[in-house]
Scaffold this motif. Structure first.
Motif, short mmCIF file in Angstrom:
data_model
loop_
_atom_site.label_atom_id
_atom_site.label_comp_id
_atom_site.label_asym_id
_atom_site.label_seq_id
_atom_site.Cartn_x
_atom_site.Cartn_y
_atom_site.Cartn_z
N PRO A 27 0.81 -1.22 0.00
CA PRO A 27 0.00 0.00 0.00
C PRO A 27 0.84 1.27 0.00
CG PRO A 27 -0.89 -1.58 1.56
CD PRO A 27 0.42 -2.13 1.10
N VAL A 28 1.93 1.28 0.76
CA VAL A 28 2.81 2.45 0.78
C VAL A 28 3.40 2.68 -0.61
CG1 VAL A 28 4.98 3.37 1.66
CG2 VAL A 28 3.34 2.33 3.24
N LEU A 29 3.81 1.60 -1.26
CA LEU A 29 4.37 1.72 -2.61
C LEU A 29 3.33 2.29 -3.58
CD1 LEU A 29 6.65 1.22 -4.62
CD2 LEU A 29 5.81 -1.15 -4.87
N LEU A 30 2.09 1.83 -3.48
CA LEU A 30 1.03 2.35 -4.35
C LEU A 30 0.83 3.85 -4.15
CD1 LEU A 30 -1.37 2.09 -6.29
CD2 LEU A 30 -2.78 1.46 -4.31
N VAL A 31 0.78 4.29 -2.92
CA VAL A 31 0.57 5.71 -2.63
C VAL A 31 1.75 6.53 -3.13
CG1 VAL A 31 0.32 7.40 -0.79
CG2 VAL A 31 -0.95 5.25 -0.67
N VAL A 32 2.96 6.02 -2.96
CA VAL A 32 4.15 6.72 -3.45
C VAL A 32 4.11 6.84 -4.98
CG1 VAL A 32 6.66 6.58 -3.72
CG2 VAL A 32 5.61 6.12 -1.50
N ILE A 33 3.76 5.75 -5.65
CA ILE A 33 3.66 5.76 -7.11
C ILE A 33 2.60 6.77 -7.55
CG2 ILE A 33 2.91 4.43 -9.12
CD1 ILE A 33 4.20 1.97 -7.84
N ALA A 34 1.46 6.78 -6.87
CA ALA A 34 0.38 7.71 -7.21
C ALA A 34 0.84 9.16 -7.07
CB ALA A 34 -0.83 7.45 -6.32
N ALA A 35 1.58 9.45 -6.00
CA ALA A 35 2.07 10.81 -5.78
C ALA A 35 3.07 11.22 -6.86
CB ALA A 35 2.70 10.91 -4.39
N LEU A 36 3.94 10.29 -7.23
CA LEU A 36 4.93 10.59 -8.27
C LEU A 36 4.25 10.82 -9.61
CD1 LEU A 36 7.75 8.01 -7.37
CD2 LEU A 36 7.83 10.49 -7.08
N VAL A 37 3.30 9.94 -9.94
CA VAL A 37 2.59 10.08 -11.23
C VAL A 37 1.81 11.38 -11.27
CG1 VAL A 37 0.76 9.11 -12.66
CG2 VAL A 37 2.46 7.60 -11.64
N ARG A 38 1.16 11.72 -10.17
CA ARG A 38 0.39 12.98 -10.14
C ARG A 38 1.33 14.17 -10.32
NH1 ARG A 38 -4.51 15.24 -8.24
NH2 ARG A 38 -4.39 17.44 -8.82
N GLY A 39 2.52 14.11 -9.69
CA GLY A 39 3.47 15.20 -9.82
C GLY A 39 4.01 15.35 -11.23
N ILE A 40 4.11 14.23 -11.95
CA ILE A 40 4.68 14.26 -13.29
C ILE A 40 3.63 14.59 -14.35
CG2 ILE A 40 5.78 12.85 -15.08
CD1 ILE A 40 7.13 11.27 -12.81
N THR A 41 2.46 13.95 -14.26
CA THR A 41 1.46 14.09 -15.33
C THR A 41 0.30 15.00 -14.97
OG1 THR A 41 0.17 12.16 -14.58
CG2 THR A 41 2.02 11.75 -16.08
N GLY A 42 0.15 15.32 -13.69
CA GLY A 42 -1.02 16.08 -13.28
C GLY A 42 -2.22 15.17 -13.15
N ALA A 43 -3.40 15.75 -12.94
CA ALA A 43 -4.62 14.97 -12.77
C ALA A 43 -5.15 14.54 -14.13
CB ALA A 43 -5.67 15.81 -12.03
N ASP A 44 -5.09 13.25 -14.39
CA ASP A 44 -5.54 12.72 -15.68
C ASP A 44 -6.35 11.45 -15.42
OD1 ASP A 44 -5.23 12.66 -18.78
OD2 ASP A 44 -4.70 10.63 -18.12
N ASP A 45 -7.58 11.42 -15.92
CA ASP A 45 -8.47 10.30 -15.64
C ASP A 45 -7.93 8.97 -16.17
OD1 ASP A 45 -10.16 12.10 -14.45
OD2 ASP A 45 -11.47 12.31 -16.18
#
Length: 239
Positions: A27-45
């Motif tokens: 779960p920690v890895l998933l949240v970290v990945i989500a934060a990194l992806v959001r920082g790189i790509t922004g909010a994208d459905d």
């Protein structure tokens, strides 16, 4: 069909130091990945759906199911301590149902909650994607817990076979091979997610009616057969 003492012992076994570290890591890895992806790509459905479907539902949920399902009974059978449990005045179906409830609860907490958090990070629940995959994780947790609990009663190598199933069948074939998708818990739960979103962002090769029937059937049959295996083990021990 629920015994508090069996439940307490099962929770203690599943949430011991080593298993707890593994359960928290994904779960920690998933949240970290989500934060990194959001920082790189922004909010994208679409990106949010890809991350939640590709990692959370296809990899994290079945792996947590392996840990919780096999860990609920497998170690007791391996080290022989299950004999002491079976000697107690508790019905065998009650033991199985109690362990299944515990395995489902642990799988849900460690998969659905981080899926929701990751989804909110990725796109703030745009198009209900975070909620859809959370519901899918909840549904998948029930089937996975039943399947891997059964596996724990069938073989001493339940973790190995469970990992092969989770990583090869669910994560690889269930995502890439069209024919295998109809026999994948992942795709059945994705059908539920598709219904929640009501759009084209989340798609499944399995219709919701068929997915519902298959999820219920697999859960019921796995639980029933696990009970039979436990009764057979009891008879062998008594002899």
């Amino acid at each position: 069909m629920y015994d508090p003492t069996v439940a307490r012992l099962t929770y203690r076994a599943l949430l011991g130091r080593r298993r707890a570290l593994i359960l928290f890591a994904l779960p920690v890895l998933l949240v970290v990945i989500a934060a990194l992806v959001r920082g790189i790509t922004g909010a994208d459905d679409q990106t949010a759906s890809d991350v939640l479907g590709g990692f959370a539902l296809a990899t994290m949920v079945p792996l947590i199911g392996v840990i919780a399902g096999t860990g609920a009974i497998g170690p007791e059978i391996d080290d022989g301590s299950v004999v002491y449990l079976l000697s107690k005045p508790v019905k065998r179906p009650t033991i199985i149902c109690t362990k299944l409830i515990v395995a489902i609860a642990v799988t849900m907490v460690f998969s659905a909650v981080p899926t929701l958090v990751a989804g909110l990070i990725l796109n703030g629940n745009g198009q209900q994607i975070a909620v859809a995959y959370t519901v899918a994780a909840l549904v998948a947790s029930i089937a996975y817990a039943a399947i891997f609990l059964l596996l724990g009663t069938v073989t001493r190598h339940a973790v190995v076979f469970g990992l092969v199933y989770a990583l090869v069948w669910e994560a690889l074939f269930g995502s890439l091979v069209a024919g295998a998708r109809t026999l994948s818990v992942q795709q059945w739960s994705v059908a539920v997610a598709h219904k929640v979103t009501g759009g084209d962002i989340v798609t499944s090769d399995v219709g919701l009616p068929a997915a519902t029937v298959l999820l219920v059937a697999v859960t019921v049959l796995a639980t029933w057969y696990a009970g039979r295996r436990l009764r057979a083990l009891t008879l062998a021990g008594e002899e």
